[in-house]
Design a protein around this motif. Structure first.
Motif, PDB file in Angstrom:
ATOM      1  N   UNK A 408     -22.467 -16.423  -8.207  1.00  0.00           N
ATOM      2  CA  UNK A 408     -22.405 -17.885  -8.150  1.00  0.00           C
ATOM      3  C   UNK A 408     -20.965 -18.373  -8.208  1.00  0.00           C
ATOM      4  N   UNK A 409     -20.652 -19.406  -7.445  1.00  0.00           N
ATOM      5  CA  UNK A 409     -19.321 -20.009  -7.434  1.00  0.00           C
ATOM      6  C   UNK A 409     -19.482 -21.524  -7.318  1.00  0.00           C
ATOM      7  N   UNK A 410     -18.442 -22.246  -7.724  1.00  0.00           N
ATOM      8  CA  UNK A 410     -18.408 -23.692  -7.543  1.00  0.00           C
ATOM      9  C   UNK A 410     -17.925 -24.006  -6.135  1.00  0.00           C
ATOM     10  N   UNK A 411     -18.660 -24.868  -5.440  1.00  0.00           N
ATOM     11  CA  UNK A 411     -18.341 -25.214  -4.062  1.00  0.00           C
ATOM     12  C   UNK A 411     -18.120 -26.720  -3.973  1.00  0.00           C
ATOM     13  N   UNK A 412     -16.960 -27.132  -3.498  1.00  0.00           N
ATOM     14  CA  UNK A 412     -16.659 -28.538  -3.244  1.00  0.00           C
ATOM     15  C   UNK A 412     -16.962 -28.841  -1.780  1.00  0.00           C
ATOM     16  N   UNK A 426     -35.147 -25.708 -10.603  1.00  0.00           N
ATOM     17  CA  UNK A 426     -34.802 -24.335 -10.942  1.00  0.00           C
ATOM     18  C   UNK A 426     -35.860 -23.768 -11.881  1.00  0.00           C
ATOM     19  N   UNK A 427     -36.519 -22.671 -11.487  1.00  0.00           N
ATOM     20  CA  UNK A 427     -37.518 -22.095 -12.391  1.00  0.00           C
ATOM     21  C   UNK A 427     -36.863 -21.540 -13.648  1.00  0.00           C
ATOM     22  N   UNK A 428     -37.576 -21.611 -14.748  1.00  0.00           N
ATOM     23  CA  UNK A 428     -37.087 -21.073 -16.012  1.00  0.00           C
ATOM     24  C   UNK A 428     -37.400 -19.585 -16.050  1.00  0.00           C
ATOM     25  N   UNK A 429     -36.370 -18.775 -16.291  1.00  0.00           N
ATOM     26  CA  UNK A 429     -36.547 -17.318 -16.325  1.00  0.00           C
ATOM     27  C   UNK A 429     -36.700 -16.845 -17.775  1.00  0.00           C
ATOM     28  N   UNK A 430     -37.660 -15.957 -17.988  1.00  0.00           N
ATOM     29  CA  UNK A 430     -37.931 -15.388 -19.310  1.00  0.00           C
ATOM     30  C   UNK A 430     -37.937 -13.875 -19.173  1.00  0.00           C
ATOM     31  N   UNK A 508     -28.784 -10.428 -11.006  1.00  0.00           N
ATOM     32  CA  UNK A 508     -30.008 -11.125 -11.360  1.00  0.00           C
ATOM     33  C   UNK A 508     -29.953 -12.580 -10.897  1.00  0.00           C
ATOM     34  N   UNK A 509     -28.777 -13.231 -11.019  1.00  0.00           N
ATOM     35  CA  UNK A 509     -28.664 -14.629 -10.604  1.00  0.00           C
ATOM     36  C   UNK A 509     -29.005 -14.790  -9.129  1.00  0.00           C
ATOM     37  N   UNK A 510     -28.568 -13.813  -8.301  1.00  0.00           N
ATOM     38  CA  UNK A 510     -28.866 -13.900  -6.876  1.00  0.00           C
ATOM     39  C   UNK A 510     -30.358 -13.750  -6.625  1.00  0.00           C
ATOM     40  N   UNK A 513     -32.146 -16.940  -7.525  1.00  0.00           N
ATOM     41  CA  UNK A 513     -31.905 -18.035  -6.594  1.00  0.00           C
ATOM     42  C   UNK A 513     -32.842 -17.980  -5.401  1.00  0.00           C
ATOM     43  N   UNK A 514     -33.460 -16.814  -5.147  1.00  0.00           N
ATOM     44  CA  UNK A 514     -34.382 -16.687  -4.014  1.00  0.00           C
ATOM     45  C   UNK A 514     -35.796 -17.117  -4.364  1.00  0.00           C
ATOM     46  N   UNK A 515     -36.062 -17.329  -5.639  1.00  0.00           N
ATOM     47  CA  UNK A 515     -37.422 -17.683  -6.041  1.00  0.00           C
ATOM     48  C   UNK A 515     -37.718 -19.119  -5.639  1.00  0.00           C
ATOM     49  N   UNK A 516     -38.834 -19.339  -4.968  1.00  0.00           N
ATOM     50  CA  UNK A 516     -39.232 -20.694  -4.569  1.00  0.00           C
ATOM     51  C   UNK A 516     -40.666 -20.945  -5.013  1.00  0.00           C
ATOM     52  N   UNK A 517     -40.948 -22.196  -5.357  1.00  0.00           N
ATOM     53  CA  UNK A 517     -42.308 -22.600  -5.647  1.00  0.00           C
ATOM     54  C   UNK A 517     -42.826 -22.193  -7.005  1.00  0.00           C
ATOM     55  N   UNK A 518     -41.970 -21.750  -7.895  1.00  0.00           N
ATOM     56  CA  UNK A 518     -42.418 -21.306  -9.215  1.00  0.00           C
ATOM     57  C   UNK A 518     -41.806 -22.179 -10.297  1.00  0.00           C
ATOM     58  N   UNK A 519     -42.559 -22.378 -11.367  1.00  0.00           N
ATOM     59  CA  UNK A 519     -42.022 -23.081 -12.519  1.00  0.00           C
ATOM     60  C   UNK A 519     -41.465 -22.142 -13.555  1.00  0.00           C
TER      61      UNK A 519
END
Length: 594
Positions: A408-412, A426-430, A508-510, A513-519
């Motif tokens: 992850x990086x900051x993008x302007x 953003x889904x919560x990861x446990x 893991x962050x990457x 970031x691919x997870x969609x549709x999950x809480x």
């Protein structure tokens, strides 16, 4: 395939940190005075005062549809089997006002936008009516307020409708016109002088002699000054001679801000700093810990903010972005001093040296995983191509060195309209951790339906050192899918189902970031991550690995589980209380229905 991008700058100079330099700049400038302009000329200007509604907008209730205006009490009992007949006493159109209150049993034909008669509180559309001479038959009730635009719908008298600092758009001008504003108080645009220096510089239309280059910085910076909301004034080129430079600098100081490019370093013919001091500029810093743009200097002379930027195009543009543009925005009274920032993910590995904050020209694209950003080739300070192709800047902290693909990086965002970015939930990861054989997969398998009963969809990430297909029958991820997970990811040193990484561990962050549709994402493994974790223990099962990192927020254990070296107060749940565990996690972590 995108290859590794390596940026190897020279050694880090001693210089002012970027944050300190920016604070010195912002502390040295103030908002420009307020002036009034005609409403028609206010587009793009910055509002100088709060705008308060002097009256309700709109000041009377209006018909929202063509039909009849009625008293809702007269038709409260109307229905197909109990129609109500009303007497139509007239017609009113937009711009007209009915002269008296509506009486019992009366109705008035009315057009959209027309004020309701006194005592009328509902409109019945024409398509629901039956007509008979000067009477109308109503076969259904109309509650008070039905098909009516209420008074004060847009604004109430005394309500602040626009705040100072708002950049006015066409919609704002429409609102101000409706409120009776024909002139608007706006912040005066800062006047910005721009001067380039160098004997080698010639105009764009000139033929090049040996050793000459065409001057481009002035045109780039003038465009950026306009885009920021200020007014540029080009002073041309000053030669590398103290007398010519001093004459042009004195001319440049007759402005709210003065930007000079080139001659700011410490070479034999770099006269800018000493010239600025000689004409009365008090320098606040000279040199900033960033790359590119390190030689930048800043000072003040009376009410003029003076910026001395490097002469190389890439460095000059970055220095403008980091220090000059925020100053101009502050002088306009804008609350947003910086370009919009989003979290992005590197498309390729990146290596830089530590010690200075880095800014890299990049291309950002918006996909299912969010913003993916690729550093452009040719990041040299003298290059123009990368800056012209870029729609984003990557910001790298001074402590970062090696960044993997997917980091992850900051993008302007330099052109926000060209990269629509909608906030994504953003889904919560446990984390679910424990020794091999303790029952991590079994717990995940039982948690999924409990979360689903709470309206929370679940995805699963499974870490495994032996990469394999995620949905092979009998595998842990197949069991999770069968239990109802909306998505499963199998990750290991060889990659992941959703992405491969040429043998490198996928961050893991990457993956998340691919997870969609999950809480919620239940992550099995990654015990050294900082995720909040549920620890699974079972009698007779022990691990020879280090204890999990990050906070343990719950423990699942059978009755005969081993003693645990965990701080007191961590809730413990038995295998017969998985529903209670799911409710606890949802409540503690604020899991949303999705």
């Amino acid at each position: 395939m995108v290859g590794r991008v390596e940026i190897e700058p020279a050694s880090t100079p001693r210089a002012t940190p970027v944050e300190v330099a920016l604070r010195l700049v912002l502390d040295s400038v103030s908002r420009q005075p307020v002036e009034t302009v005609p409403l028609a000329d206010a587009t793009g200007r910055v509002l100088g005062e709060d705008m308060v509604a002097g009256e309700d907008l709109c000041p009377f209730p209006r018909a929202a549809m063509d039909g009849i205006a009625v008293r809702s009490a007269d038709v409260a009992g109307a229905g197909p089997d109990a129609p109500v007949t009303l007497r139509v006493v007239g017609t009113i159109y937009s711009g007209q006002v009915w002269p008296r209150a509506l009486g019992p049993g009366e109705a008035v034909r009315i057009a959209t936008g027309t004020p309701l008669p006194a005592d009328a509180d509902a409109v019945i559309p024409n398509e629901l009516l039956q007509w008979r001479d000067d009477e109308v038959i109503v076969t259904g009730p109309a509650v008070s307020g039905r098909n009516v635009f209420p008074s004060g719908e847009d604004a109430r008298a005394g309500e602040t409708v626009l705040r100072a600092g708002t950049e006015l758009t066409s919609g704002h001008l429409g609102l101000l016109a409706a409120l009776g504003r024909s002139v608007v108080p706006v912040v005066r645009r800062p006047r910005v002088s721009i001067l380039a220096t160098g004997d080698e510089l010639v105009p764009p239309e000139a033929s090049l002699a040996p050793g000459q280059v065409r001057e481009s910085n002035s045109y780039v910076l003038a465009a950026e000054v306009r885009a920021a909301g200020a007014l540029p004034r080009l002073l041309g080129v000053a030669r590398d001679h103290p007398e010519d430079l001093e004459r042009k600098v004195r001319e440049g100081l007759d402005a709210d801000a003065f930007v000079i490019c080139g001659g700011v370093s410490v070479g034999e013919r770099d006269y800018v700093r000493q010239t600025l001091r000689r004409v009365g500029v008090t320098l606040r810093f000279a040199g900033v810990a960033m790359k590119p743009g390190a030689p930048v200097a800043f000072g003040t002379a009376g009410g003029c903010a003076v910026f001395a930027l490097p002469g190389t195009p890439g460095a000059a543009r970055i220095a403008f972005e980091v220090l000059v543009r925020p100053a101009l925005r502050a002088m306009l009274g804008c609350p947003d001093l910086h370009r919009p920032a989003v979290r992005g993910w590197l498309a390729a590995p990146l290596r830089v040296r530590t010690g200075r904050k880095r800014h890299l020209w990049a291309r950002a694209v918006l996909g299912e995983r969010g913003v993916t950003v690729t550093p452009l080739p040719g990041q040299g300070t003298a290059t123009l191509r990368s800056a012209s192709d870029a729609n984003a800047l990557i910001e790298i902290g001074p402590e970062d060195a090696d960044l993997a693909a997917g980091a992850p990086v900051t993008v302007r965002l330099l052109i926000p309209g060209a990269l629509p970015v909608a906030p994504q939930p953003t889904p919560v990861a446990i984390g679910v951790v424990g020794a091999t054989g303790a029952g991590k997969t079994a717990l995940i398998e039982r948690l999924i339906p409990e979360f689903r009963r709470l309206g929370i969809s679940v995805a699963v990430v499974k870490h495994h050192v032996h990469f394999d297909a995620a949905e092979t029958e009998g595998t842990d991820t197949a069991r999770a899918a069968r239990a109802g997970a909306v998505q499963t990811v199998l990750a290991g040193p060889g990659g992941a189902v959703v992405r491969r990484s040429d043998g490198a561990e996928v961050p893991l962050e990457a993956l998340l970031s691919d997870i969609t549709g999950a809480g919620c994402v239940l992550v099995e493994g990654y015990s050294r991550s900082a995720l909040p974790k549920v620890l699974v223990v079972r009698a007779g099962v022990r691990s020879d690995r280090p204890a999990p990192a990050g906070p343990i927020i719950a423990v699942v254990a059978d009755g005969a589980g081993p003693d645990l070296d965990i701080a007191g107060g961590v809730p413990r749940f038995g295998w017969d209380a998985v529903a209670d565990l799911a409710a606890f996690l949802a409540r503690t972590l604020g899991l949303a229905s999705r």
